[in-house]
Design an enzyme around this catalytic site. Structure first.
Site, PDB file in Angstrom:
ATOM      1  CD  GLU A  59      17.582 -10.661  -5.790  1.00  0.00           C
ATOM      2  OE1 GLU A  59      17.347 -10.925  -6.898  1.00  0.00           O
ATOM      3  OE2 GLU A  59      17.918 -10.842  -5.071  1.00  0.00           O
ATOM      4  N   GLY A  68       0.607  -1.591  -0.305  1.00  0.00           N
ATOM      5  CA  GLY A  68      -0.092   0.371  -0.342  1.00  0.00           C
ATOM      6  C   GLY A  68       0.740   1.395   0.106  1.00  0.00           C
ATOM      7  CE1 TYR A  69       5.372   0.240   0.261  1.00  0.00           C
ATOM      8  CE2 TYR A  69       6.923   0.988  -1.373  1.00  0.00           C
ATOM      9  CZ  TYR A  69       6.613   0.440   0.118  1.00  0.00           C
ATOM     10  OH  TYR A  69       7.487   0.028   1.305  1.00  0.00           O
TER      11      TYR A  69
HETATM   12  C1  LIG Z   1       1.377  -3.338 -12.752  1.00  0.00           C
HETATM   13  C2  LIG Z   1       1.275  -2.680 -12.030  1.00  0.00           C
HETATM   14  C3  LIG Z   1       1.163  -2.785 -10.600  1.00  0.00           C
HETATM   15  C4  LIG Z   1       1.020  -1.605  -9.192  1.00  0.00           C
HETATM   16  N1  LIG Z   1       1.365  -2.424  -7.910  1.00  0.00           N
HETATM   17  C5  LIG Z   1       0.898  -1.429  -7.284  1.00  0.00           C
HETATM   18  C6  LIG Z   1       1.361  -2.023  -5.743  1.00  0.00           C
HETATM   19  O1  LIG Z   1       0.879  -2.903  -5.284  1.00  0.00           O
HETATM   20  N2  LIG Z   1       0.845  -0.640  -5.058  1.00  0.00           N
HETATM   21  C7  LIG Z   1       1.022   0.034  -5.332  1.00  0.00           C
HETATM   22  O2  LIG Z   1       1.201   0.557  -3.972  1.00  0.00           O
HETATM   23  N3  LIG Z   1       1.350   0.427  -5.973  1.00  0.00           N
HETATM   24  C8  LIG Z   1       1.315   0.151  -7.460  1.00  0.00           C
HETATM   25  N4  LIG Z   1       1.126   0.040  -8.696  1.00  0.00           N
HETATM   26  C9  LIG Z   1       1.052   1.854  -8.805  1.00  0.00           C
HETATM   27  C10 LIG Z   1       2.688   2.607  -8.939  1.00  0.00           C
HETATM   28  O3  LIG Z   1       3.310   2.486  -8.314  1.00  0.00           O
HETATM   29  C11 LIG Z   1       2.321   4.310 -10.304  1.00  0.00           C
HETATM   30  O4  LIG Z   1       1.258   3.564 -10.826  1.00  0.00           O
HETATM   31  C12 LIG Z   1       3.713   4.713 -10.283  1.00  0.00           C
HETATM   32  O5  LIG Z   1       4.080   4.715  -9.030  1.00  0.00           O
HETATM   33  C13 LIG Z   1       3.316   5.353 -10.626  1.00  0.00           C
HETATM   34  O6  LIG Z   1       2.196   6.323 -10.323  1.00  0.00           O
HETATM   35  P1  LIG Z   1       1.099   7.253 -11.133  1.00  0.00           P
HETATM   36  O7  LIG Z   1       0.496   5.701 -11.033  1.00  0.00           O
HETATM   37  O8  LIG Z   1       0.008   8.346 -10.397  1.00  0.00           O
HETATM   38  O9  LIG Z   1       0.881   8.158 -11.983  1.00  0.00           O
HETATM   39  P2  LIG Z   1       1.728   9.495 -12.384  1.00  0.00           P
HETATM   40  O10 LIG Z   1       3.072   9.838 -11.457  1.00  0.00           O
HETATM   41  O11 LIG Z   1       0.712  10.922 -11.771  1.00  0.00           O
HETATM   42  O12 LIG Z   1       2.332   9.622 -13.682  1.00  0.00           O
HETATM   43  C14 LIG Z   1       1.940  10.004 -15.015  1.00  0.00           C
HETATM   44  C15 LIG Z   1       2.549  10.396 -15.582  1.00  0.00           C
HETATM   45  O13 LIG Z   1       2.847  11.675 -15.639  1.00  0.00           O
HETATM   46  C16 LIG Z   1       4.733  11.096 -15.890  1.00  0.00           C
HETATM   47  N5  LIG Z   1       5.496  11.902 -15.047  1.00  0.00           N
HETATM   48  C17 LIG Z   1       5.156  11.789 -13.322  1.00  0.00           C
HETATM   49  N6  LIG Z   1       6.099  12.847 -12.942  1.00  0.00           N
HETATM   50  C18 LIG Z   1       6.967  12.854 -13.640  1.00  0.00           C
HETATM   51  C19 LIG Z   1       8.292  13.550 -13.662  1.00  0.00           C
HETATM   52  N7  LIG Z   1       8.663  14.552 -12.492  1.00  0.00           N
HETATM   53  N8  LIG Z   1       8.887  13.995 -14.940  1.00  0.00           N
HETATM   54  C20 LIG Z   1       8.431  13.587 -15.817  1.00  0.00           C
HETATM   55  N9  LIG Z   1       7.364  12.279 -16.135  1.00  0.00           N
HETATM   56  C21 LIG Z   1       6.598  12.752 -14.828  1.00  0.00           C
HETATM   57  C22 LIG Z   1       4.499   9.609 -15.588  1.00  0.00           C
HETATM   58  O14 LIG Z   1       5.974   8.837 -16.304  1.00  0.00           O
HETATM   59  C23 LIG Z   1       3.719   8.617 -16.106  1.00  0.00           C
HETATM   60  O15 LIG Z   1       3.885   9.104 -17.754  1.00  0.00           O
HETATM   61  C24 LIG Z   1       1.297  -0.348  -9.642  1.00  0.00           C
HETATM   62  C25 LIG Z   1       0.974  -0.348 -10.318  1.00  0.00           C
HETATM   63  C26 LIG Z   1       1.201  -1.328 -11.800  1.00  0.00           C
HETATM   64  C27 LIG Z   1       1.314  -0.492 -13.326  1.00  0.00           C
END
Ligand SMILES: Cc1cc2nc3c(=O)[nH]c(=O)nc-3n(C[C@H](O)[C@H](O)[C@H](O)COP(=O)(O)OP(=O)(O)OC[C@H]3O[C@@H](n4cnc5c(N)ncnc54)[C@H](O)[C@@H]3O)c2cc1C
Length: 398
Positions: free
Chosen positions: A244, A122-123
């Site tokens: 890893e 849950g991050y």
């Molecule tokens: C398969 C999968 C499994 C996951 N499992 C988990 C889980 O079990 N637990 C959990 O906590 N989370 C999970 N996640 C969530 C994941 O950690 C987030 O989707 C990820 O951190 C991106 O955050 P966001 O989706 O809010 O996108 P955002 O951060 O809102 O990004 C949206 C877009 O903007 C771009 N962007 C954002 N900031 C910048 C920057 N500074 N510079 C350039 N571009 C930028 C990004 O690259 C992206 O294209 C999972 C995601 C996926 C796809």
């Protein structure tokens, strides 16, 4: 035989005996593996001592080196064994081993290994993904009349993979709203059966439930379920990223999937000849082969450096970037080759291999679903854009 060759031989013999043919076939074809099948397979691995051999001996591990572990993982992947352990074995297990209290270790670690507890992570939150430090799920400390202390947690977590199966969730929560973003975060272990925890499924375009949103409404969490000091959660979460790093390249998984595309190229016909002879397919397929071998060679280079005791710098960030883009392009080619025979949503992706439609490529049922699942690989664990930024700043000094 050298140490690794002996290990490869032993792993192959074990898989031949222990991995049920039906499960192996499901993984080979990309079909969905059930929780029961996963639990059964992980128990078999645990009995053999191979579920978490990198854990220390004190916790039923064998203290294996990263290189030895990589050999085991590679053999398992190439033999179409289900992916094991991710969140429980690779994430919360090592965190508890390094940062947990003796009581947390004694309670949780054996239950992770014997499959009694499945964990989820849950991050992320609706407004905190790449910028995780902006998370707002709040944990306020209270003391009851009997003197016991607990956190009352309110907020929500999103994209929580497989929360529907999880018994526990580890969460980053805000315990200090005044401090700088990273400094006011704590790391809590929360029982999913606690009053106030609810899980809303997020069904993907393919009909699979990989994600969920987890709501935390006035959830009471004993203070003993905090890992590390209050407000030290960020550094604990970050320490995980160092584990890893080389495996993030998914070389074996890419190799396995490319073998699937090779099989599709041999089996599926276009214009009266096997797809592998069609120039558009052959060109893309061979380009993917070259990318895979280049990636594999680069990983080997880092592994040699690691064995010689050299420091692995931020350059390893490129391995995740390249490996995740490669796997997407491999799955894209599978879908393009199968054409209209593969649908975004296909109920057969949940079928048993024996029940697949005759006369149709056995890979068709799950090909689109797999493509959409791998779409997430360039997002999870740090998006490609963020990886590019890090490489630009830390490696290229731009
Ligand atoms: C398969 C999968 C499994 C996951 N499992 C988990 C889980 O079990 N637990 C959990 O906590 N989370 C999970 N996640 C969530 C994941 O950690 C987030 O989707 C990820 O951190 C991106 O955050 P966001 O989706 O809010 O996108 P955002 O951060 O809102 O990004 C949206 C877009 O903007 C771009 N962007 C954002 N900031 C910048 C920057 N500074 N510079 C350039 N571009 C930028 C990004 O690259 C992206 O294209 C999972 C995601 C996926 C796809």
């Amino acid at each position: 035989m050298d140490e690794f060759a002996t290990l490869r031989h032993d792993v192959r013999a074990f898989i031949a005996e222990a991995l049920p043919a039906r499960v192996r076939e499901k993984v080979r074809l990309g079909l969905e593996v059930s929780k029961e099948e996963m639990v059964d397979w992980q128990r078999r691995l645990a009995e053999r001592g191979w579920l978490a051999p990198h854990w220390p001996e004190a916790w039923q591990g064998q203290g294996w080196s990263a290189a030895r572990r990589a050999v085991l993982q590679e053999e398992l992947v190439l033999a179409h064994a289900p992916e094991t352990g991710g969140i429980s074995i690779e994430m919360i297990g090592p965190i508890l081993i390094h940062h947990g209290t003796p009581a947390q270790q004694q309670y949780f670690l054996p239950r992770i290994l014997n499959q009694e507890h499945w964990w989820c992570q849950g991050y992320s939150e609706p407004n905190a993904g790449s910028d995780l430090a902006s998370l707002t799920t709040r944990a306020e400390r209270h003391t009851r009349a009997d003197g016991s202390t607990f956190y009352r947690v309110n907020g929500s977590k999103i994209w929580t993979s497989y929360a529907q199966y999880a018994d526990w969730i580890f969460c980053l929560v805000r315990t200090d709203t005044e401090a700088r973003a990273q400094e006011g975060i704590s790391f809590l272990l929360i029982d999913m059966r606690s009053p106030g925890v609810s899980v809303r499924p997020l069904i993907g375009i393919h009909g699979w439930q990989l994600f969920n949103q987890v709501f935390l409404d006035d959830v009471e969490v004993p203070v003993e379920m905090r890992v590390g000091e209050e407000n030290a959660g960020w550094s604990i979460a970050k320490s995980l990223l160092e584990h890893e790093r080389l495996n993030l390249s998914r070389v074996a998984e890419n190799r396995r999937r490319l073998a699937k595309v090779r099989a599709i190229g041999n089996e599926v016909m276009e214009a009266g000849e096997p797809m592998r002879n069609r120039p558009w397919f052959a060109q893309r397929f061979h380009a993917l082969e070259v990318r895979l071998e280049t990636l594999a060679a680069t990983v080997l280079r880092f592994r040699r450096l690691e064995r010689q005791g050299g420091a692995l710098g931020p350059e390893t960030g490129m391995l995740k970037l390249l490996g995740s883009q490669l796997i997407q392009d491999i799955e894209n080619l599978a879908v393009d080759a199968l054409g209209p025979d593969t649908l975004a949503y296909d109920r057969m992706a949940h079928f048993e291999p024996a029940d697949l439609e005759p006369g149709r490529s056995p890979y068709a049922a799950a090909a689109s679903a797999r493509r959409f699942v791998t779409r997430g690989y360039t997002i999870a664990g740090g998006t490609s854009e963020i990886q590019h930024e890090l490489l630009a700043k830390q490696v290229l000094g731009l």
